[in-house]
Scaffold this motif. Sequence first.
Motif, PDB file in Angstrom:
ATOM      1  N   MET A   1     -12.790 -11.691 -18.621  1.00  9.30           N
ATOM      2  CA  MET A   1     -12.858 -12.464 -17.379  1.00  9.30           C
ATOM      3  C   MET A   1     -11.775 -11.990 -16.409  1.00  9.30           C
ATOM      4  O   MET A   1     -10.589 -11.922 -16.770  1.00  9.30           O
ATOM      5  CB  MET A   1     -12.632 -13.957 -17.679  1.00  9.30           C
ATOM      6  N   GLN A   2     -12.165 -11.630 -15.200  1.00 11.56           N
ATOM      7  CA  GLN A   2     -11.199 -11.268 -14.170  1.00 11.56           C
ATOM      8  C   GLN A   2     -10.916 -12.498 -13.315  1.00 11.56           C
ATOM      9  O   GLN A   2     -11.823 -13.116 -12.784  1.00 11.56           O
ATOM     10  CB  GLN A   2     -11.724 -10.131 -13.298  1.00 11.56           C
ATOM     11  N   THR A   3      -9.653 -12.835 -13.202  1.00 15.40           N
ATOM     12  CA  THR A   3      -9.296 -14.032 -12.448  1.00 15.40           C
ATOM     13  C   THR A   3      -9.487 -13.795 -10.959  1.00 15.40           C
ATOM     14  O   THR A   3      -9.589 -12.650 -10.498  1.00 15.40           O
ATOM     15  CB  THR A   3      -7.842 -14.442 -12.708  1.00 15.40           C
ATOM     16  N   PHE A   4      -9.517 -14.878 -10.221  1.00 20.81           N
ATOM     17  CA  PHE A   4      -9.670 -14.805  -8.767  1.00 20.81           C
ATOM     18  C   PHE A   4      -8.515 -14.023  -8.143  1.00 20.81           C
ATOM     19  O   PHE A   4      -8.732 -13.136  -7.300  1.00 20.81           O
ATOM     20  CB  PHE A   4      -9.736 -16.221  -8.197  1.00 20.81           C
ATOM     21  N   ILE A   5      -7.291 -14.320  -8.554  1.00 22.45           N
ATOM     22  CA  ILE A   5      -6.120 -13.625  -7.988  1.00 22.45           C
ATOM     23  C   ILE A   5      -6.188 -12.137  -8.308  1.00 22.45           C
ATOM     24  O   ILE A   5      -5.910 -11.290  -7.454  1.00 22.45           O
ATOM     25  CB  ILE A   5      -4.822 -14.258  -8.534  1.00 22.45           C
ATOM     26  N   ALA A   6      -6.595 -11.807  -9.546  1.00 16.86           N
ATOM     27  CA  ALA A   6      -6.673 -10.396  -9.943  1.00 16.86           C
ATOM     28  C   ALA A   6      -7.732  -9.655  -9.124  1.00 16.86           C
ATOM     29  O   ALA A   6      -7.504  -8.516  -8.679  1.00 16.86           O
ATOM     30  CB  ALA A   6      -6.993 -10.302 -11.429  1.00 16.86           C
ATOM     31  N   SER A   7      -8.876 -10.300  -8.902  1.00 16.96           N
ATOM     32  CA  SER A   7      -9.941  -9.637  -8.144  1.00 16.96           C
ATOM     33  C   SER A   7      -9.553  -9.442  -6.688  1.00 16.96           C
ATOM     34  O   SER A   7      -9.865  -8.401  -6.077  1.00 16.96           O
ATOM     35  CB  SER A   7     -11.241 -10.445  -8.251  1.00 16.96           C
ATOM     36  N   CYS A   8      -8.858 -10.416  -6.105  1.00 18.30           N
ATOM     37  CA  CYS A   8      -8.392 -10.277  -4.719  1.00 18.30           C
ATOM     38  C   CYS A   8      -7.394  -9.132  -4.602  1.00 18.30           C
ATOM     39  O   CYS A   8      -7.479  -8.290  -3.695  1.00 18.30           O
ATOM     40  CB  CYS A   8      -7.741 -11.576  -4.240  1.00 18.30           C
ATOM     41  N   LEU A   9      -6.422  -9.102  -5.521  1.00 16.78           N
ATOM     42  CA  LEU A   9      -5.398  -8.058  -5.476  1.00 16.78           C
ATOM     43  C   LEU A   9      -6.020  -6.682  -5.669  1.00 16.78           C
ATOM     44  O   LEU A   9      -5.649  -5.710  -4.982  1.00 16.78           O
ATOM     45  CB  LEU A   9      -4.347  -8.330  -6.560  1.00 16.78           C
ATOM     46  N   SER A  10      -6.977  -6.601  -6.577  1.00 16.36           N
ATOM     47  CA  SER A  10      -7.650  -5.323  -6.831  1.00 16.36           C
ATOM     48  C   SER A  10      -8.339  -4.819  -5.572  1.00 16.36           C
ATOM     49  O   SER A  10      -8.246  -3.628  -5.229  1.00 16.36           O
ATOM     50  CB  SER A  10      -8.657  -5.507  -7.971  1.00 16.36           C
ATOM     51  N   GLU A  11      -9.030  -5.694  -4.864  1.00 16.96           N
ATOM     52  CA  GLU A  11      -9.730  -5.282  -3.641  1.00 16.96           C
ATOM     53  C   GLU A  11      -8.745  -4.892  -2.549  1.00 16.96           C
ATOM     54  O   GLU A  11      -8.986  -3.941  -1.802  1.00 16.96           O
ATOM     55  CB  GLU A  11     -10.627  -6.426  -3.166  1.00 16.96           C
ATOM     56  N   ILE A  12      -7.632  -5.634  -2.444  1.00 13.86           N
ATOM     57  CA  ILE A  12      -6.623  -5.318  -1.418  1.00 13.86           C
ATOM     58  C   ILE A  12      -6.011  -3.955  -1.689  1.00 13.86           C
ATOM     59  O   ILE A  12      -5.815  -3.138  -0.758  1.00 13.86           O
ATOM     60  CB  ILE A  12      -5.537  -6.411  -1.391  1.00 13.86           C
TER      61      ILE A  12
END
Length: 902
Positions: A1-12
Amino acid sequence: MQTFIASCLSEIQKKDNNISNHVFILPSKRACLFLKQEISKQTKDFQFLPTILSIEDFIENLSLLKTTNNTEVLFYFYEIYAKTNEESFSQFSKWAQVLLHDFNEIDRYNIDANNFFNNLSNIKQLEHWNLKNDPTPLIESYLSFWNNSYNLYKELKKILLSKKIGYQGLIYREATKQLEHYLQNTNKHHYFIGFNALNSCEEIILKELLENNKATVYWDTDNCYLKETNSNINFFFNKYLKEWNYYQKNPFLIKSNYFKNDKTIDVFPIAKNIGQLKKTGEILSKLSINELKETAVVLSDESLLIPLLNSLPTNINSVNITMGLPLKDTPLSAFFESILQLHIKQNNGAYYYKNVQEVLFNNYSQILLKNDDIVSINDYINKNNVLYIDQNKLNDIDISSETKELFTFLSPQIDFTIDYLQKLVFSLKEKLDKQNNNLLDLEYLHRFHQLFNQLESYQKNFKALDSINSLHQVYKELLSSDTLDFKGEPISGLQIMGMLESRALDFKRIILVSVNEGILPSGKSNSSFIPFDLKVAFNLPTYQQKDAVYAYHFFRLLQRAEDIKIIYNTESDGLNTGERSRFLLQLESFLQDNHSYNIHSSTPKIINNKKKLKKITKNESVAKRLKEIAEKGFSPSSLTQYIRNPLDFYTQKVLGLYEDEMIEEFVAANTLGTIVHNTLENFYKPYENNILTKEMVYKMQQNIDSEINTQFQEQFKKGDTSKGKNFLIYHVAKRYVTNFLNLEIESLNNYKEIIIRKIEAEFKVPVQFTTNNNYPVFISGKVDRIDEIDGQLRIIDYKTGKVEPRELSIKNWNDLTQDYKKHSKAFQVLCYAYMINTEKQFSNPITAGIISFKNIKDGFMAFKENKSKLITQDTLKQFENQLEGLIKEINNINIPFTEKEV
């Protein structure tokens, strides 16, 4: 599971690998910590950490003001209010906090305050408009206050801005004013991550940053919910999509399509809060250490934190708690509260005994004081029946000066009081330092020391803090808002948090507790002076928006979770309705085919153990004690006590254990009985073996007041009978004696001759039957009165309680020693008759009975066998048979003392 914070940071980071020059803004400080952890995981190259702020910190920096606490704002507000109104601070603070909350909302939502308060004032005028009558002075004062409400708001705002401080709403409003300057002087890009419900000031700031291409907002919702346009889950998102110009041209960035993934959802209806927490502990006990690291327990009702910690299983060795322990829930708060109550409730320089005892028996007092001093003060209060204890009485007790100092009366000067409290802190610290095992208590003390320092600062800066009552009011305010924060590794181990702390955070495993209607959401309760319609007109939040906030948080928690446990209380008690939250019904409408949704029937294990009656076997020590009792003499009351419950007889008569002597704040029933008995004894004792005349009774009637006074002083000691319940009981005693003497005169009118033979006569006679023991057995007792009425000997027992004639009647002799409730009174008077007959056998039948002062209209109620009121030798023989069986049972070492079922 990828957390919301992790997915946002990854995209940024895909767009810009170097994020050091950016600003990240999240809903909470907890979310900021998780972002920092994620940056350390995803960043391979060395770079400086970007600026990471919670929304409150970002807004404060933008406003150029410092946040102050509500208590300090309250003092400034009182200074303004007191210029035109005469009202004590303690009274003012009871309602002013509500008005300050309204000020805060007006500022957070950037309302035109002048227009708003004009409307509010007009509404109040309409509410009290009356065509017929002029408004009363009270109504005029009330309306005047609301007419002046805008000026109060304006003056408070002015004084706070002059000091560069503000409450939350004022800081938000000022931040919007500083926004243009900020935009002109920053080239950083701002990432807003995980927001939902924005107030108007936040909306202004985000929209301006977006329009100027200096911000990106990542909203955390799920496509599954977003399609539901009427759902309150996306109430705020739908509003932004519709009203923000930015989203007419740009995409609405969301980072979740996870709700459709496989999920196991278990719902547990459980009775009572303790049942919920035990179930939580049971679920946690089955998880491994690695599973616990991916688990969060979310408390909808945050007051369950301490009980939850006490319910955690032994397999949990690491816990992170986002909520602080309220200072008011620490054991030390009870100590200082008892000290303050001691002085607040003092009466003309005297302490109320219950407040003194509450201080004495607090755990911290027992650390501070010598045990001998505690015992001495408590014994003095109980033995002298002292309701109020003053300095003179304290000086009469042999206690140390250290203890006397604890009970020093507080000076009217408030600085003396605060200094006094600080001295207690340092005295306790000195004692605890010597014990070397009270680190938690020392932490409590440190926080209270800080709290008293804060009070001292307020006392020096604000004139409002001028009495112990106002001090207590502010103390409680600070106590309720201050917390003792838990320290530890913030992102390791089991996470325990409240619903709001879960913002922007994701966990594989969620345990949601207290998912009840009225808790999640909390309902319509709202502490505000603003009418609902006015809130709607000015777009201020109502319970509808609050419900939408909680709906969002509830469903957002479920988006990425795979294993979900939902627990709710089925019991209706207090404010809890026992109804599951509407969100559970809403959840059922979103369930997917691959979701496993199970409702479990959880009932506590019921062990059908029939209560075992206690049994005490008789050993040689008991046999020895029974011999002592037998030789001293069994009293009628001790024998009836055995009939009622042998275990009580064992406890009191054999072991000699009695209830502690307690202070009589109100005259007890047994004390009232003693007073009446002693009064009549003193009246009648001089006339033993004399013919009673009306003149004797008239003389007694003249002395009722003086004799009752004397008896109250002897029996009630230093208790106060001049007011309240004791005053009434005092007059009840007089009424009892008066009624009895009136009955006596009536008897003298109806009979030819009454001779007083004995008053309070004591008897001790051997039993007339043989027992299995080799020692003599006696029965003993005191008979209230023996008289002779027209030649008929009569035995009288006085009762201040109510007795009915049926309680002195017997049909079956075998019931006499079996049924305490029905026959205890008959047993007692027969005991007296038996003793008198043993000492000197009756030549003629006698009568024996009771006069009940509470049932005086029935006069002398005689013992009756079937319908005969005469006690003959045959009657006494029947009684002796029952007495013999009872005494032999008591003295038989092979028959245990067995508890009777109530």
